[in-house]
Design an enzyme around this catalytic site. Sequence first.
Site, mmCIF file in Angstrom:
data_model
loop_
_atom_site.group_PDB
_atom_site.id
_atom_site.type_symbol
_atom_site.label_atom_id
_atom_site.label_comp_id
_atom_site.label_asym_id
_atom_site.label_seq_id
_atom_site.Cartn_x
_atom_site.Cartn_y
_atom_site.Cartn_z
ATOM 1 N N ASN A 109 0.751 -1.191 -0.035
ATOM 2 C CA ASN A 109 -0.298 0.229 0.394
ATOM 3 C C ASN A 109 0.630 1.731 -0.296
ATOM 4 O OD1 ASN A 109 -2.642 -1.724 -0.239
ATOM 5 N ND2 ASN A 109 -1.987 -1.772 1.670
ATOM 6 N N GLU A 149 8.451 -2.502 -2.212
ATOM 7 C CA GLU A 149 7.926 -2.427 -3.865
ATOM 8 C C GLU A 149 6.973 -1.411 -4.583
ATOM 9 O OE1 GLU A 149 4.650 -5.326 -2.044
ATOM 10 O OE2 GLU A 149 5.746 -6.049 0.318
#
Length: 390
Positions: A109, A149
């Site tokens: 996120n 990420e």
Amino acid sequence: MRLLIAFCILGLSWLSIAESEESKIVCYFGSWAVYRTGNGKIEISDLDPKLCTHMIYTFVGITEAGEVEVLDAWADLPDNWGRAGFQKFNALRELNPGMKTLVAIGGWNQGSDRYSRVAGNSALRSHFANNAMEFVLKYEFDGLDFDWEYPNQRGGTPADVENFVLLLKELRDRFDEHDLILTAAVAATEDSASLSYNIPSISKYLDFINIMTYDFHGSWDPVTGHNAPLYPTTRDTTAIARRLNVNASVHYWLSRGTPAEKLVLGTALYGRTFTLSNSGQNSPGSAASGPGTAGPYTGERGMLGYNEICEQQMKPTWTTAWDDQQRVPYAHSGNQWVTYDNVESITEKANYAKTMGLGGAMVWSIETDDFRGICGSKYPLLNALNQVLR
Ligand SMILES: *[C@@H]1O[C@H](CO)[C@@H](O)[C@H](O)[C@H]1NC(C)=O
């Protein structure tokens, strides 16, 4: 004197063997699970630190200015009647004194662009390395787990690959001053990892690497497939499809120069779900129209915790099956289809990690194991890993 030297040499080699043989069991904790309800609600006091050599609290974030950012002050901190999550988590070491705790920065996120900007600027890199060290010391963790990420993906740039190395080098220097642990969670497949990492260089600076060998298939695919298959299936007809499994990913990382003992094999304590296009067609590779129904605790379409899956399977409408080629179970009921890991598949993965000489196994994540023992004994999957690796 000679005898003494012989003893010392023996002692040393015994120690180094003992050290290299201690497999890691790295347990990620998704701290937002404290907000779940019913049997899905977990308190930090429900965690069993004896089943882990390392526990990782997720997540903190990064600011534009290159500082660690607390994302949920109420849950993490003791101020303002907060729940003091960091403190309670680190106090779990009292129940298992050899256990180490880390805090993870990043996650899906958080995305990639802030990490890209901080890593790409030398002043921000130094500031961050310093700030992260201070953060870890202030809240009394043993180290930091870097979960960007991913470099050079999702809004990052090609320069991220080398900038990530520079950032880790700087962190390593600061962390060595205080004997802190530095690890990372990394994309598993060749197709993703080859975009993001200079594997030999990051391997040099990290104490160990948590390879996220899961999410190979999910409801983003047009047909059902396994979340974390150990091996390919004969249905995998393209080169890319044949790389979407644990074995191919581990071999890729090893072939690029990661020392086997630094690689910690990711295992999933959750499953991925699909809605079948046709309830009668329920083998892997069957047409799916989208994600499966959300679970009562995790509340997200397309995934279920293992605790939700095993509770669901106590109902007679569910049929479970085993994929012999890919070495994982799946289950279905009506138009709902679930790919997941159970004691059998997790045991096989732990044996795989051992045979390959890897550093151990990691779980994402501890709070979706059957931590209450609703379906049998407590923490069945985490116990299965411990059975093989410790
Ligand atoms: C695991 O991967 C390696 C490297 O690609 C391959 O040689 C080996 O056959 C694979 N094992 C299985 C059982 O597929």
